[in-house]
Design a protein around this motif. Structure first.
Motif, PDB file in Angstrom:
ATOM      1  N   SER A 268      -2.162  -5.993   3.026  1.00 14.43           N
ATOM      2  CA  SER A 268      -1.811  -7.064   3.375  1.00 14.43           C
ATOM      3  C   SER A 268      -2.187  -8.224   4.693  1.00 14.43           C
ATOM      4  CB  SER A 268      -0.330  -7.239   2.932  1.00 14.43           C
ATOM      5  OG  SER A 268      -0.462  -6.787   1.852  1.00 14.43           O
TER       6      SER A 268
ATOM      7  N   PRO B 234      -3.245  -8.411  -0.887  1.00 15.67           N
ATOM      8  CA  PRO B 234      -4.668  -7.523  -1.106  1.00 15.67           C
ATOM      9  C   PRO B 234      -5.398  -8.823  -2.088  1.00 15.67           C
ATOM     10  CG  PRO B 234      -3.208  -5.737  -1.224  1.00 15.67           C
ATOM     11  CD  PRO B 234      -2.402  -7.316  -1.080  1.00 15.67           C
TER      12      PRO B 234
ATOM     13  N   PRO C 272     -10.857  -4.916   1.970  1.00 17.49           N
ATOM     14  CA  PRO C 272     -10.512  -4.234   1.125  1.00 17.49           C
ATOM     15  C   PRO C 272      -9.924  -2.576   2.205  1.00 17.49           C
ATOM     16  CG  PRO C 272     -12.547  -3.875   0.666  1.00 17.49           C
ATOM     17  CD  PRO C 272     -12.211  -5.130   1.786  1.00 17.49           C
ATOM     18  N   ARG C 273      -9.894  -2.959   3.423  1.00 16.67           N
ATOM     19  CA  ARG C 273      -9.824  -1.435   4.429  1.00 16.67           C
ATOM     20  C   ARG C 273      -9.716  -2.111   5.942  1.00 16.67           C
ATOM     21  NH1 ARG C 273     -10.308  -0.107  -0.141  1.00 16.67           N
ATOM     22  NH2 ARG C 273     -11.065   1.769  -1.149  1.00 16.67           N
TER      23      ARG C 273
ATOM     24  N   SER D 157     -17.744  -5.968   3.602  1.00 18.24           N
ATOM     25  CA  SER D 157     -16.565  -5.433   2.836  1.00 18.24           C
ATOM     26  C   SER D 157     -17.117  -4.108   1.640  1.00 18.24           C
ATOM     27  CB  SER D 157     -15.944  -6.142   1.593  1.00 18.24           C
ATOM     28  OG  SER D 157     -15.379  -7.712   2.010  1.00 18.24           O
TER      29      SER D 157
ATOM     30  N   ILE E   8       0.965  -1.518  -0.013  1.00 11.52           N
ATOM     31  CA  ILE E   8       0.029  -0.191   0.168  1.00 11.52           C
ATOM     32  C   ILE E   8       0.641   1.299  -0.031  1.00 11.52           C
ATOM     33  CG2 ILE E   8      -2.086  -1.271   1.482  1.00 11.52           C
ATOM     34  CD1 ILE E   8      -0.893  -0.147   3.255  1.00 11.52           C
TER      35      ILE E   8
ATOM     36  N   THR F 194     -15.840  -0.044   3.506  1.00 11.75           N
ATOM     37  CA  THR F 194     -15.197   0.496   2.363  1.00 11.75           C
ATOM     38  C   THR F 194     -16.009   1.883   3.008  1.00 11.75           C
ATOM     39  OG1 THR F 194     -14.898  -1.142   0.797  1.00 11.75           O
ATOM     40  CG2 THR F 194     -15.106   1.528   0.149  1.00 11.75           C
TER      41      THR F 194
ATOM     42  N   LYS G   4      -6.069   1.475   2.794  1.00 13.96           N
ATOM     43  CA  LYS G   4      -6.359   0.357   1.977  1.00 13.96           C
ATOM     44  C   LYS G   4      -5.672  -0.222   1.366  1.00 13.96           C
ATOM     45  CE  LYS G   4      -8.596   4.813   0.091  1.00 13.96           C
ATOM     46  NZ  LYS G   4      -8.580   6.061  -1.363  1.00 13.96           N
ATOM     47  N   ASN G   5      -6.293  -1.303   0.832  1.00 12.73           N
ATOM     48  CA  ASN G   5      -5.845  -2.799   0.330  1.00 12.73           C
ATOM     49  C   ASN G   5      -4.994  -3.487   0.838  1.00 12.73           C
ATOM     50  OD1 ASN G   5      -7.968  -2.697  -1.935  1.00 12.73           O
ATOM     51  ND2 ASN G   5      -6.373  -1.248  -2.611  1.00 12.73           N
TER      52      ASN G   5
END
Length: 363
Positions: free
Chosen positions: A82, A88, A96-97, A135, A20, A139, A79-80
């Protein structure tokens, strides 16, 4: 979700950073926002200026102990993210967040509000400590909140009134500060967030907010960031306070002055209480058992309070069930505690009145 284990936090952090970039902006709240998570019903509520504007179904810990209870600041947004060796994408259990909360002063990488790759788990007790959301909904939430939002997690009732610890989270503040050493500005009030830029010693900055031991400032380019208070001359003033400050971590440093670089004059175990003298929003000024004036950070202590557990509790003039009722309090209300008299908590009401509440209706 599986919470990040301490042994793996650094590894997880490195992996997150590899996937990210720096969040685009950290911003002060144009309005006040708060989050409530009810572990009994598995609902998350987003408040704006005291009113619920969003309600989401969530999943919480597999057991009651896994998801911590209390009020915690949101300190990092990713964001995104791991997770361990999972990049991700659709197989990532964090979705995703990541909205990381600081529990007992950690860096926001262990507990958080995040998405999921298992939408069927939403509404159940399924995680290892975090709060899962669908998800698309996490977001949406991510875009509505900011670093410093207070997150209140509990197992009581929800009545559309946010009843968490009002001292937690980003508070608007004005004035100016000056750096006392070379330092960094961060996207959130934690070193678990992201560095924005280096800031040189003796730099004068405009203060826009305060969250824990961090001050939010306006940087030279107009962006807002957080700087650790130990690297600033903040100018915050102490206001007289009463009651007790109670240590909330396993071991807390009691310091000679209100700075994390100050000398430690003693160490205190969780549950230790100190007579409270004053509060500047970041530090408690306290008196030790041997009469010394000392300081406890808000990160390791809180005001000693009782919380009403009955639907409606009577508050009495003296420590007797026959004493006149001077006030009533609803479930979830927190009141400054001064001590015990028999089976009654001795309390101080908001107007300064000394009163009593029975231990069967408050704890």
């Amino acid at each position: 979700m599986r919470k990040f284990r301490i042994i793996g936090i650094l590894v997880a952090f490195a992996m997150v950073m590899s996937f990210i970039g720096l969040p685009k902006e950290s911003f002060a709240a144009p309005v006040t926002k708060q989050i409530e998570v009810n572990k009994t019903t598995n609902y998350l509520y987003l408040y704006e200026n005291g009113k619920v504007i969003k309600k989401y179904r969530v999943a919480t810990g597999k057991t009651k102990e896994l998801t911590p209870e209390g009020t915690f600041p949101l300190v990092v947004k990713i964001k995104n993210p791991s997770w361990k060796n999972v990049p991700p994408g659709p197989d990532n259990p964090l979705g995703p967040r990541w909205n990381g909360i600081s529990v007992n002063g950690d860096n926001g990488r262990s507990y958080g509000i995040h998405g999921t790759n298992n939408p069927k788990s939403i509404g159940t007790y399924a995680s290892n400590g975090c709060i899962r959301m669908l998800s698309n909904q996490v977001t949406e939430l991510y875009d509505l909140i900011y670093e410093g939002v207070p997150v209140w997690i509990h197992t009581g009732t929800s009545n559309g009134i946010w009843r968490g610890d009002m001292s937690v989270g980003l508070k608007p503040s004005t004035g100016s500060v000056k750096t006392v050493k070379d330092t960094y500005a961060w996207t959130g009030p934690s070193t678990g967030s992201f560095k924005i830029t280096a800031v040189a010693k003796n730099k004068a900055l405009t203060r826009t907010g305060v969250s824990g031991n961090y001050t939010q400032v306006k940087l030279a380019n107009g962006r807002l960031g957080f700087i650790y208070n130990g690297d600033l001359s903040t100018g915050l003033t102490f206001k007289s306070a009463s009651g007790y400050a109670e240590v909330t971590v396993d071991k807390a440093n009691v310091r000679q002055s209100p700075s994390l670089s100050s000398n430690v004059i003693e160490k205190a175990k969780k549950g230790s209480r100190y007579t409270l003298l004053a509060d500047n929003g970041e530090w408690y000024q306290v008196k030790t058992a041997n009469g010394k004036i000392a300081y406890l950070s808000h990160l390791v202590a809180k005001k000693w309070v009782v919380t009403v557990t009955a639907s409606v509790a009577n508050i009495r003039a003296t420590a007797s069930m026959k004493a006149p009722v001077v006030a009533k309090a609803n479930r979830g209300t927190t009141i400054t505690k001064l001590g015990m008299v028999g089976e009654f908590h001795k309390i101080r009401l908001a107007d300064g009145t000394i009163a009593y509440i029975h231990k069967t209706v408050a704890k």
